[in-house]
Design a protein around this motif. Sequence first.
Motif, short mmCIF file in Angstrom:
data_model
loop_
_atom_site.label_atom_id
_atom_site.label_comp_id
_atom_site.label_asym_id
_atom_site.label_seq_id
_atom_site.Cartn_x
_atom_site.Cartn_y
_atom_site.Cartn_z
N LYS A 74 -23.88 55.00 107.77
CA LYS A 74 -23.03 56.00 108.40
C LYS A 74 -21.54 55.72 108.20
O LYS A 74 -20.71 56.48 108.70
N ASN A 75 -21.21 54.64 107.51
CA ASN A 75 -19.80 54.25 107.32
C ASN A 75 -19.07 54.19 108.66
O ASN A 75 -17.95 54.71 108.80
N THR A 76 -19.71 53.59 109.61
CA THR A 76 -19.18 53.56 110.97
C THR A 76 -19.16 52.13 111.50
O THR A 76 -20.10 51.37 111.28
N VAL A 77 -18.08 51.80 112.19
CA VAL A 77 -17.96 50.52 112.85
C VAL A 77 -17.91 50.76 114.35
O VAL A 77 -17.34 51.75 114.82
N TYR A 78 -18.55 49.87 115.10
CA TYR A 78 -18.66 50.01 116.55
C TYR A 78 -18.03 48.81 117.25
O TYR A 78 -17.95 47.72 116.69
N LEU A 79 -17.65 49.03 118.47
CA LEU A 79 -17.21 47.94 119.33
C LEU A 79 -17.87 48.15 120.69
O LEU A 79 -17.51 49.05 121.43
N GLN A 80 -18.88 47.33 120.97
CA GLN A 80 -19.53 47.36 122.27
C GLN A 80 -18.75 46.46 123.21
O GLN A 80 -18.59 45.27 122.93
N MET A 81 -18.28 47.02 124.30
CA MET A 81 -17.45 46.28 125.24
C MET A 81 -18.16 46.22 126.58
O MET A 81 -18.41 47.26 127.21
N ASN A 82 -18.46 45.01 127.00
CA ASN A 82 -19.14 44.79 128.28
C ASN A 82 -18.25 43.99 129.22
O ASN A 82 -17.30 43.34 128.79
N THR A 83 -18.59 44.04 130.47
CA THR A 83 -17.87 43.29 131.51
C THR A 83 -16.37 43.51 131.38
O THR A 83 -15.57 42.58 131.32
N LEU A 84 -16.00 44.77 131.32
CA LEU A 84 -14.58 45.11 131.13
C LEU A 84 -13.76 44.74 132.35
O LEU A 84 -14.24 44.80 133.50
N THR A 85 -12.52 44.36 132.09
CA THR A 85 -11.57 44.03 133.14
C THR A 85 -10.31 44.87 132.96
O THR A 85 -10.09 45.44 131.88
N PRO A 86 -9.49 44.98 133.99
CA PRO A 86 -8.25 45.76 133.84
C PRO A 86 -7.37 45.26 132.69
O PRO A 86 -6.60 46.03 132.12
N GLU A 87 -7.48 43.98 132.35
CA GLU A 87 -6.70 43.42 131.25
C GLU A 87 -7.14 43.98 129.89
O GLU A 87 -6.42 43.80 128.90
#
Length: 114
Positions: A74-87
Motif C-alpha cells: 500500500k506504500n503506507t507507513v504507520y505509527l502506532q502510538m500507545n500510552t500517550l501523554t500530554p508531552e
Amino acid sequence: VQLQASGGGLVQAGGSLRLSCAASESIFSGKTMGWYRQAPGKQRELVAVMASGGGTHYADSVKGRFTISRDYAKNTVYLQMNTLTPEDTAAYYCVSLSERRNYWGQGTQVTVSS
C-alpha cells in the motif's frame, strides 16, 4: 510525489492513536520512511524511522510506546502510538528520507489531554 498523513486527533492521556501516511511509490520504495513531530515553541524532532529493509530507530522518549511499520503493498507507513501523554502533543509529520532529497508530508495534529 505525495505524502498524505492522517489519523491525528484528540485523545486522553493513556490512550492510543494510529497515524497513517500514504506515499507515492517513487518516494516509498527503497526509501527510509519516518515520523517527526513538532510541538509549539519547540524544534522538530525525530520520533521513529524505518528503513526499507525493516530496521527501525526510535527516540528514547517513545521507545516501548510507539511502533513504526510499513505496508509495502500500500506504500503506507504507520505509527502506532500507545500510552500517550500530554508531552506527545505535537504536529506529526511523515517523511521520506534519502541522500538525494527528503520529502515531507503536511502534518497531522495529535493532542493529548491530561
